[in-house]
Design a protein around this motif. Structure first.
Motif, PDB file in Angstrom:
ATOM      1  N   HIS A  32       0.809  -1.325  -0.049  1.00 20.29           N
ATOM      2  CA  HIS A  32      -0.242   0.102   0.019  1.00 20.29           C
ATOM      3  C   HIS A  32       0.822   1.308  -0.107  1.00 20.29           C
ATOM      4  CE1 HIS A  32       1.050   0.741   4.264  1.00 20.29           C
ATOM      5  NE2 HIS A  32       0.958  -0.492   4.211  1.00 20.29           N
ATOM      6  N   GLY A  33       0.173   2.252  -0.192  1.00 19.50           N
ATOM      7  CA  GLY A  33       0.780   3.568  -0.093  1.00 19.50           C
ATOM      8  C   GLY A  33       0.909   4.252   1.252  1.00 19.50           C
ATOM      9  N   GLY A  34       1.815   5.276   1.327  1.00 24.16           N
ATOM     10  CA  GLY A  34       2.120   5.959   2.737  1.00 24.16           C
ATOM     11  C   GLY A  34       0.948   6.393   3.456  1.00 24.16           C
ATOM     12  N   LEU A  35       0.917   6.014   4.886  1.00 22.60           N
ATOM     13  CA  LEU A  35      -0.257   6.562   5.650  1.00 22.60           C
ATOM     14  C   LEU A  35      -1.574   5.733   5.236  1.00 22.60           C
ATOM     15  CD1 LEU A  35       0.144  10.342   5.653  1.00 22.60           C
ATOM     16  CD2 LEU A  35       1.077   8.690   6.964  1.00 22.60           C
ATOM     17  N   GLY A  36      -1.570   4.781   4.681  1.00 22.50           N
ATOM     18  CA  GLY A  36      -2.836   4.041   4.144  1.00 22.50           C
ATOM     19  C   GLY A  36      -2.451   2.523   4.748  1.00 22.50           C
ATOM     20  N   GLY A  37      -2.987   1.608   4.184  1.00 19.83           N
ATOM     21  CA  GLY A  37      -2.892   0.271   4.436  1.00 19.83           C
ATOM     22  C   GLY A  37      -3.606  -0.585   3.413  1.00 19.83           C
ATOM     23  N   GLY A  38      -3.612  -2.119   3.658  1.00 19.11           N
ATOM     24  CA  GLY A  38      -4.037  -2.860   2.655  1.00 19.11           C
ATOM     25  C   GLY A  38      -5.590  -2.592   2.202  1.00 19.11           C
ATOM     26  N   ASP A  39      -6.349  -2.096   3.322  1.00 25.67           N
ATOM     27  CA  ASP A  39      -7.806  -1.844   2.905  1.00 25.67           C
ATOM     28  C   ASP A  39      -8.038  -0.826   1.861  1.00 25.67           C
ATOM     29  OD1 ASP A  39      -8.222  -3.520   5.074  1.00 25.67           O
ATOM     30  OD2 ASP A  39      -9.215  -1.831   6.221  1.00 25.67           O
ATOM     31  N   MET A  40      -6.832   0.038   1.463  1.00 23.17           N
ATOM     32  CA  MET A  40      -7.121   0.841   0.361  1.00 23.17           C
ATOM     33  C   MET A  40      -7.033   0.284  -1.072  1.00 23.17           C
ATOM     34  SD  MET A  40      -3.350   2.572   0.587  1.00 23.17           S
ATOM     35  CE  MET A  40      -3.743   4.077  -0.427  1.00 23.17           C
ATOM     36  N   PHE A  41      -6.870  -0.863  -1.049  1.00 18.33           N
ATOM     37  CA  PHE A  41      -6.919  -1.676  -2.180  1.00 18.33           C
ATOM     38  C   PHE A  41      -8.236  -2.594  -2.367  1.00 18.33           C
ATOM     39  CE2 PHE A  41      -2.305  -1.968  -1.923  1.00 18.33           C
ATOM     40  CZ  PHE A  41      -1.934  -1.226  -3.136  1.00 18.33           C
ATOM     41  N   ALA A  42      -9.325  -2.298  -1.451  1.00 19.72           N
ATOM     42  CA  ALA A  42     -10.342  -3.219  -1.353  1.00 19.72           C
ATOM     43  C   ALA A  42     -11.219  -3.016  -2.672  1.00 19.72           C
ATOM     44  CB  ALA A  42     -11.443  -2.475  -0.242  1.00 19.72           C
ATOM     45  N   PRO A  43     -11.186  -1.943  -3.319  1.00 19.07           N
ATOM     46  CA  PRO A  43     -12.343  -1.694  -4.639  1.00 19.07           C
ATOM     47  C   PRO A  43     -11.623  -2.697  -5.623  1.00 19.07           C
ATOM     48  CG  PRO A  43     -11.934   0.482  -3.878  1.00 19.07           C
ATOM     49  CD  PRO A  43     -10.949  -0.603  -3.009  1.00 19.07           C
ATOM     50  N   ILE A  44     -10.327  -3.020  -5.825  1.00 18.59           N
ATOM     51  CA  ILE A  44      -9.709  -4.036  -6.976  1.00 18.59           C
ATOM     52  C   ILE A  44      -9.585  -5.298  -6.492  1.00 18.59           C
ATOM     53  CG2 ILE A  44      -9.094  -1.869  -7.955  1.00 18.59           C
ATOM     54  CD1 ILE A  44      -6.118  -2.408  -7.074  1.00 18.59           C
ATOM     55  N   LEU A  45      -9.339  -5.457  -5.061  1.00 13.02           N
ATOM     56  CA  LEU A  45      -9.028  -6.854  -4.592  1.00 13.02           C
ATOM     57  C   LEU A  45      -9.968  -7.957  -5.075  1.00 13.02           C
ATOM     58  CD1 LEU A  45      -7.841  -6.834  -0.746  1.00 13.02           C
ATOM     59  CD2 LEU A  45      -6.478  -7.823  -2.787  1.00 13.02           C
ATOM     60  N   PRO A  46     -11.212  -7.874  -5.445  1.00 15.54           N
ATOM     61  CA  PRO A  46     -11.866  -9.103  -5.792  1.00 15.54           C
ATOM     62  C   PRO A  46     -11.323  -9.498  -7.101  1.00 15.54           C
ATOM     63  CG  PRO A  46     -13.226  -7.575  -4.696  1.00 15.54           C
ATOM     64  CD  PRO A  46     -11.923  -7.147  -4.659  1.00 15.54           C
ATOM     65  N   ALA A  47     -11.148  -8.332  -8.086  1.00 18.22           N
ATOM     66  CA  ALA A  47     -10.556  -8.598  -9.517  1.00 18.22           C
ATOM     67  C   ALA A  47      -9.160  -9.249  -9.495  1.00 18.22           C
ATOM     68  CB  ALA A  47     -10.666  -7.518 -10.082  1.00 18.22           C
ATOM     69  N   LEU A  48      -8.098  -8.560  -8.670  1.00 20.05           N
ATOM     70  CA  LEU A  48      -7.042  -9.124  -8.550  1.00 20.05           C
ATOM     71  C   LEU A  48      -6.654 -10.499  -7.948  1.00 20.05           C
ATOM     72  CD1 LEU A  48      -4.732  -6.286  -7.219  1.00 20.05           C
ATOM     73  CD2 LEU A  48      -4.380  -7.453  -9.193  1.00 20.05           C
ATOM     74  N   SER A  49      -7.593 -10.907  -7.101  1.00 18.44           N
ATOM     75  CA  SER A  49      -7.534 -12.205  -6.297  1.00 18.44           C
ATOM     76  C   SER A  49      -8.454 -13.249  -7.041  1.00 18.44           C
ATOM     77  CB  SER A  49      -7.959 -12.271  -5.020  1.00 18.44           C
ATOM     78  OG  SER A  49      -9.186 -11.657  -4.746  1.00 18.44           O
ATOM     79  N   ALA A  50      -8.898 -13.071  -8.328  1.00 20.56           N
ATOM     80  CA  ALA A  50     -10.063 -14.089  -8.943  1.00 20.56           C
ATOM     81  C   ALA A  50      -9.282 -15.125  -9.390  1.00 20.56           C
ATOM     82  CB  ALA A  50     -10.730 -13.184  -9.966  1.00 20.56           C
ATOM     83  N   GLY A  51      -8.029 -14.903  -9.856  1.00 18.03           N
ATOM     84  CA  GLY A  51      -7.318 -16.063 -10.571  1.00 18.03           C
ATOM     85  C   GLY A  51      -5.794 -16.471  -9.863  1.00 18.03           C
ATOM     86  N   ARG A  52      -5.637 -15.784  -8.687  1.00 17.07           N
ATOM     87  CA  ARG A  52      -4.552 -15.792  -8.027  1.00 17.07           C
ATOM     88  C   ARG A  52      -4.430 -15.537  -6.622  1.00 17.07           C
ATOM     89  NH1 ARG A  52      -3.234 -11.660 -11.550  1.00 17.07           N
ATOM     90  NH2 ARG A  52      -1.504 -13.112 -12.640  1.00 17.07           N
ATOM     91  N   ARG A  53      -3.418 -16.089  -6.056  1.00 18.52           N
ATOM     92  CA  ARG A  53      -3.331 -15.690  -4.435  1.00 18.52           C
ATOM     93  C   ARG A  53      -2.748 -14.426  -4.259  1.00 18.52           C
ATOM     94  NH1 ARG A  53      -0.196 -19.628  -0.441  1.00 18.52           N
ATOM     95  NH2 ARG A  53      -0.295 -18.815   1.701  1.00 18.52           N
ATOM     96  N   VAL A  54      -3.322 -13.600  -3.436  1.00 17.29           N
ATOM     97  CA  VAL A  54      -2.917 -12.299  -3.064  1.00 17.29           C
ATOM     98  C   VAL A  54      -2.688 -11.965  -1.673  1.00 17.29           C
ATOM     99  CG1 VAL A  54      -3.236  -9.656  -3.304  1.00 17.29           C
ATOM    100  CG2 VAL A  54      -4.151 -11.299  -5.132  1.00 17.29           C
ATOM    101  N   ILE A  55      -1.394 -11.492  -1.327  1.00 26.03           N
ATOM    102  CA  ILE A  55      -1.069 -11.246   0.101  1.00 26.03           C
ATOM    103  C   ILE A  55      -0.796  -9.917   0.142  1.00 26.03           C
ATOM    104  CG2 ILE A  55       0.718 -11.643   1.800  1.00 26.03           C
ATOM    105  CD1 ILE A  55       1.433 -14.274   0.200  1.00 26.03           C
ATOM    106  N   VAL A  56      -1.739  -9.270   0.978  1.00 30.06           N
ATOM    107  CA  VAL A  56      -1.773  -7.754   1.089  1.00 30.06           C
ATOM    108  C   VAL A  56      -0.965  -7.645   2.692  1.00 30.06           C
ATOM    109  CG1 VAL A  56      -3.144  -5.910   1.483  1.00 30.06           C
ATOM    110  CG2 VAL A  56      -4.001  -7.885  -0.057  1.00 30.06           C
ATOM    111  N   VAL A  57      -0.190  -6.760   2.699  1.00 31.84           N
ATOM    112  CA  VAL A  57       0.597  -6.585   3.713  1.00 31.84           C
ATOM    113  C   VAL A  57       0.437  -4.954   4.293  1.00 31.84           C
ATOM    114  CG1 VAL A  57       3.121  -6.590   4.894  1.00 31.84           C
ATOM    115  CG2 VAL A  57       2.429  -7.983   2.942  1.00 31.84           C
ATOM    116  N   ASP A  58       0.299  -4.963   5.552  1.00 31.16           N
ATOM    117  CA  ASP A  58       0.377  -3.538   6.378  1.00 31.16           C
ATOM    118  C   ASP A  58       1.812  -3.402   6.620  1.00 31.16           C
ATOM    119  OD1 ASP A  58      -2.254  -3.031   5.789  1.00 31.16           O
ATOM    120  OD2 ASP A  58      -2.955  -3.624   7.778  1.00 31.16           O
ATOM    121  N   LEU A  59       2.389  -2.190   6.045  1.00 33.52           N
ATOM    122  CA  LEU A  59       3.927  -2.237   6.519  1.00 33.52           C
ATOM    123  C   LEU A  59       4.091  -1.491   7.976  1.00 33.52           C
ATOM    124  CD1 LEU A  59       4.662  -1.030   2.722  1.00 33.52           C
ATOM    125  CD2 LEU A  59       5.660  -3.126   3.873  1.00 33.52           C
TER     126      LEU A  59
END
Length: 266
Positions: A32-59
């Motif tokens: 994710h971007g600065g001052l954010g977190g993995g939740d900021m990708f919520a709108p695109i996560l379903p599409a990204l993970s439709a065909g692959r395993r996605v590991i979202v990290v909070d830095l």
């Protein structure tokens, strides 16, 4: 939703998608971007993970991951992600990062090339001077005292909702402000990268088109005609400039999903 003890840090991560991890389609680590977190990708996560395993990290210090007594640096955050990949036993992985997370993804590929198959970096400069002057001036004002003014932003809403210690918001602002003041130029290390790289920028980004062009040139792009057969292209590297996006919208653009999928599946 899990935590892993790595490098003295209780690092939060989530796994999405149930596709098997294979050499041809490894796990995708998303940063994710600065001052954010993995939740900021919520709108695109379903599409990204439709065909692959996605590991979202909070830095470090972001969202669900509590801060520790050390500065926030791209290099140490990259080591944290490397330790997580080894902890999970899923390497080599594909890695995609946006802004601050893009810098961490780049450092991961530089510092731990054995763990990265393909690299996607969205909206990052390769040297500090790549930012517009006005953005550099804004970065210089980032301090713990600025936290009060930022409590009207989505970054505070996310942090207040997810952080183990919401009272640390000022500390995070201060540490990110110090990070932004550190000079850097990764030109030589980028030239030496051995992994395929997908650069992604907004058409109204935080950096000039000249800086974007210079970044592309470091990977061998923009030096000659590509040729009928593509033999003049810079190897497996790619460049995408997404239309009608800014630095603040590119990370949820459906076009970003298309670019990532096309690149990783090529």
């Amino acid at each position: 939703m899990s935590y892993a003890e790595v490098n003295g840090l209780n690092l939060y991560f989530e796994e999405h998608g149930d596709a098997p991890v294979t050499a041809e389609r490894p796990a995708l680590v998303l940063l994710h971007g600065g001052l954010g977190g993995g939740d900021m990708f919520a709108p695109i996560l379903p599409a990204l993970s439709a065909g692959r395993r996605v590991i979202v990290v909070d830095l470090q210090g972001h969202s669900h991951t509590a801060d520790v007594d050390r500065p926030i640096r791209l290099e140490t955050c990259a080591d944290d992600v490397a330790a997580l990949v080894r902890h999970l036993g899923v390497g080599p992985v594909d890695v995609a990062g946006y802004s601050f997370g893009g810098g961490v993804a780049l450092r991961l590929a530089i510092q731990h090339p054995d763990l990265v198959r393909k690299l996607v970096v969205a909206s990052i400069p390769f040297r500090r001077e790549g930012f517009y002057d006005g953005i550099l001036k804004q970065q210089e004002q980032m301090s713990p005292e600025a936290a009060q003014f930022m409590k009207q932003t989505p970054m505070w809403e996310l942090y207040e909702r997810t952080a183990p210690r919401p009272e640390d918001f000022g500390t995070l602002i201060g540490k990110m402000g110090e990070l932004m003041k550190v000079p850097y130029d990764y030109s030589e290390e980028i030239r030496d990268l051995k992994v395929p790289v997908q650069l992604v920028f907004a058409d109204a980004d935080t950096y000039s088109m000249q800086h974007i062009s210079d970044f592309w040139a470091l990977l061998g792009g923009g030096q000659q005609d590509g040729g009928w057969d593509g033999s003049g292209r810079p190897g497996a590297h790619r460049l995408a400039v997404l239309p009608n996006t800014t630095h603040y919208t590119i990370f949820v653009s459906p076009a970003l999903v298309t670019v990532i999928d096309d690149f990783l599946d090529a």
